[in-house]
Design an enzyme around this catalytic site. Structure first.
Site, PDB file in Angstrom:
ATOM      1  N   VAL A  95      -7.957   6.570   3.647  1.00  0.00           N
ATOM      2  CA  VAL A  95      -9.022   7.495   3.185  1.00  0.00           C
ATOM      3  C   VAL A  95     -10.063   7.045   3.399  1.00  0.00           C
ATOM      4  O   VAL A  95     -11.316   8.152   3.601  1.00  0.00           O
ATOM      5  CB  VAL A  95      -8.773   7.260   1.354  1.00  0.00           C
ATOM      6  CG1 VAL A  95      -9.715   8.086   0.693  1.00  0.00           C
ATOM      7  CG2 VAL A  95      -7.568   7.648   0.873  1.00  0.00           C
ATOM      8  N   LYS A 133      -2.916   7.947 -13.193  1.00  0.00           N
ATOM      9  CA  LYS A 133      -3.437   9.246 -13.132  1.00  0.00           C
ATOM     10  C   LYS A 133      -3.289   9.867 -14.413  1.00  0.00           C
ATOM     11  O   LYS A 133      -4.169  10.635 -14.974  1.00  0.00           O
ATOM     12  CB  LYS A 133      -2.833  10.264 -11.809  1.00  0.00           C
ATOM     13  CG  LYS A 133      -3.128   9.395 -10.852  1.00  0.00           C
ATOM     14  CD  LYS A 133      -2.231  10.184  -9.458  1.00  0.00           C
ATOM     15  CE  LYS A 133      -2.701   9.923  -8.114  1.00  0.00           C
ATOM     16  NZ  LYS A 133      -1.623   9.938  -7.054  1.00  0.00           N
ATOM     17  N   GLY A 191      -3.114  12.231   1.251  1.00  0.00           N
ATOM     18  CA  GLY A 191      -3.169  12.056   2.610  1.00  0.00           C
ATOM     19  C   GLY A 191      -4.543  12.223   2.872  1.00  0.00           C
ATOM     20  O   GLY A 191      -5.569  12.283   2.104  1.00  0.00           O
TER      21      GLY A 191
HETATM   22  N1  HSE Z   1       0.263   7.670  -3.159  1.00  0.00           N
HETATM   23  C1  HSE Z   1      -0.610   8.546  -3.926  1.00  0.00           C
HETATM   24  C2  HSE Z   1       0.489   9.698  -3.925  1.00  0.00           C
HETATM   25  C3  HSE Z   1      -1.591   8.706  -2.924  1.00  0.00           C
HETATM   26  O1  HSE Z   1       1.381   9.812  -3.223  1.00  0.00           O
HETATM   27  O2  HSE Z   1       0.215  10.830  -4.832  1.00  0.00           O
HETATM   28  C4  HSE Z   1      -2.544   9.768  -3.798  1.00  0.00           C
HETATM   29  O3  HSE Z   1      -3.238   9.211  -4.898  1.00  0.00           O
END
Ligand code: HSE
Length: 408
Positions: free
Chosen positions: A12, A200, A298
């Site tokens: 990132v 999340k 990504g």
């Molecule tokens: N590993 C996480 C996913 C990355 O695959 O969603 C993005 O937050």
């Protein structure tokens, strides 16, 4: 000139630098800004890049440079990210992060530090990759009572499920591909066991309901127990199996956040979200429902959200506009998930239809190609999950799988 600093030059971080440098002139022109890349912090050396002279190994170079106004933390993990971010905020530098582990564990504290030092803490990239969800939830939808959110919040697991079901790929090969494409976490256990999606849904729940929701309060299951047979039954039922992060609010003010695989019917757009894409459905009193969709992981999709925050932080320099939510040490506002009423898909071996009907009355039986006679798969009526578990207790050794049905 306003300098930006990027903490971390991994997937990132390098994407953030690449996107920023590519579009810098346009960004500055459109926003009336004069942003320049000041520093990149990383313990590794990166010789031979056009911006190799920007690297430092010392956070103090960034903290002590008054021209640095915006810092992007894209290192991941809790330490030293937390210490670095807190110090930056305490020096009055706005911070944006893609680090969901950091926001889910320390969000309330860092938002408070930003307010106290007249700067901003933004984290659009922490949830949903490129999808704008944090800012819309906070601002555009801020006039509503949110009553539920359900989303495919992890790109890696959605990619794996898509590859396994549509392309007949083995789990390990699909995971390896997700790692090569830069989708998976450093330790992909966080993806496949649901911890990443859990962080999340904690962030979205905290934002939507105003109190910090900690990952340890959230019932979390990953995708490791799912089978191809489950997805065949889901298709026969008229839907798909997806890893869903969800939260809903009850009349008594409690909320139920969780992460679990779910049967999602084809009437719900989430059932069509495949590959690395994420989809987030938000329900509220004024707008009814809104679905947001885009690449959930990504290098450049995540960088897109980080750079968007960098611009917002620079435009808001000297003011504190980022949202806030209450620090909370008491989890009594989180409902026990076993008390929630759900329909469940149950797959059994060696239990007769008569025995199943005796337990549940009317059930919907499902079929799949190649189903052995002894295998029965069905959808229960809506009951409290603890009651479904209790009813099946007698046959617990015959249960091959259980998956809840998403009902909102
Ligand atoms: N590993 C996480 C996913 C990355 O695959 O969603 C993005 O937050």
């Amino acid at each position: 000139m306003t300098k930006i600093a990027v903490l971390g030059h991994g997937v990132v971080g390098s994407g953030t630098v690449e996107l920023f440098l590519k579009n810098k002139d346009n960004i500055n022109r459109k926003n009336g800004l004069d942003l320049e890349l000041g520093y990149i912090l990383d313990i590794r050396d990166f010789p031979g890049l056009p911006y190799s002279d920007k690297f430092t190994k010392d956070i103090n170079d960034i903290l002590n440079d008054p021209e640095v106004k915006v810092v992007a933390e894209v290192m991941g993990g809790l330490h030293p990210s937390f210490e670095f971010v807190k110090s930056c905020l305490e020096h009055g530098k706005s911070v944006t992060t893609s680090n969901k582990e950091l926001v889910a564990a320390k969000g309330a504290e860092l938002l408070k530090a930003a307010k106290e030092h007249d700067c901003n803490f933004m984290f659009e990239a922490s949830t949903g990759g490129a999808i704008p969800i944090i800012r819309p939830l906070d601002r555009c939808l801020g006039g509503n009572e949110i009553y539920a959110i359900a989303g495919i919040l992890n790109g890696t697991t959605n990619f794996i499920l898509t590859k396994m079901i549509s392309d007949n790929m083995a789990f390990d090969d699909a995971l390896k591909m997700a790692q090569e494409l830069g989708y998976a976490e450093k330790d992909p256990t966080a993806d496949i066991e649901g911890h990443d999606a859990c962080r999340k849904i904690c962030i979205l729940s905290s934002l939507a309901f105003g109190k910090h929701v900690y990952p340890e309060w959230v019932h979390t299951e990953g995708i490791t127990k799912l089978t191809l047979e489950d997805s065949m039954y889901a298709e026969n039922w008229g839907g798909a199996v997806k890893l869903i992060g969800s939260v809903k609010r009850f009349e008594d003010g409690t909320i139920l956040p969780m992460v679990r695989p779910a049967f999602v019917c084809n009437g719900n757009q989430l059932s069509y979200v495949s590959d690395v894409f994420n989809g987030i459905m938000v329900y509220g009193d004024g707008f009814d429902r809104i679905m947001m969709y885009g690449r959930g992981a990504g290098k450049l999709p995540t960088a897109s959200a980080v750079v968007g925050d960098i611009i917002d932080c620079a435009r808001q320099d000297g003011t504190s506009v980022s949202m806030t939510w209450e620090e909370c040490s008491d989890s009594s506002f989180i409902k026990d998930y076993t008390l929630d009423e759900v329909q469940m898909y149950i797959r059994t071996d060696g239990v007769s239809e008569n025995e199943i009907n005796a337990l549940f009355g009317e059930v919907e039986y499902l079929d799949r190609a190649g189903r052995p006679d002894s295998e029965k798969a069905f959808i229960t009526p809506k009951l409290r999950e603890c009651d479904i578990i209790e009813k099946m207790n007698k046959y617990k050794n015959n249960v091959l799988g259980t998956i809840r049905v998403l009902d909102f």
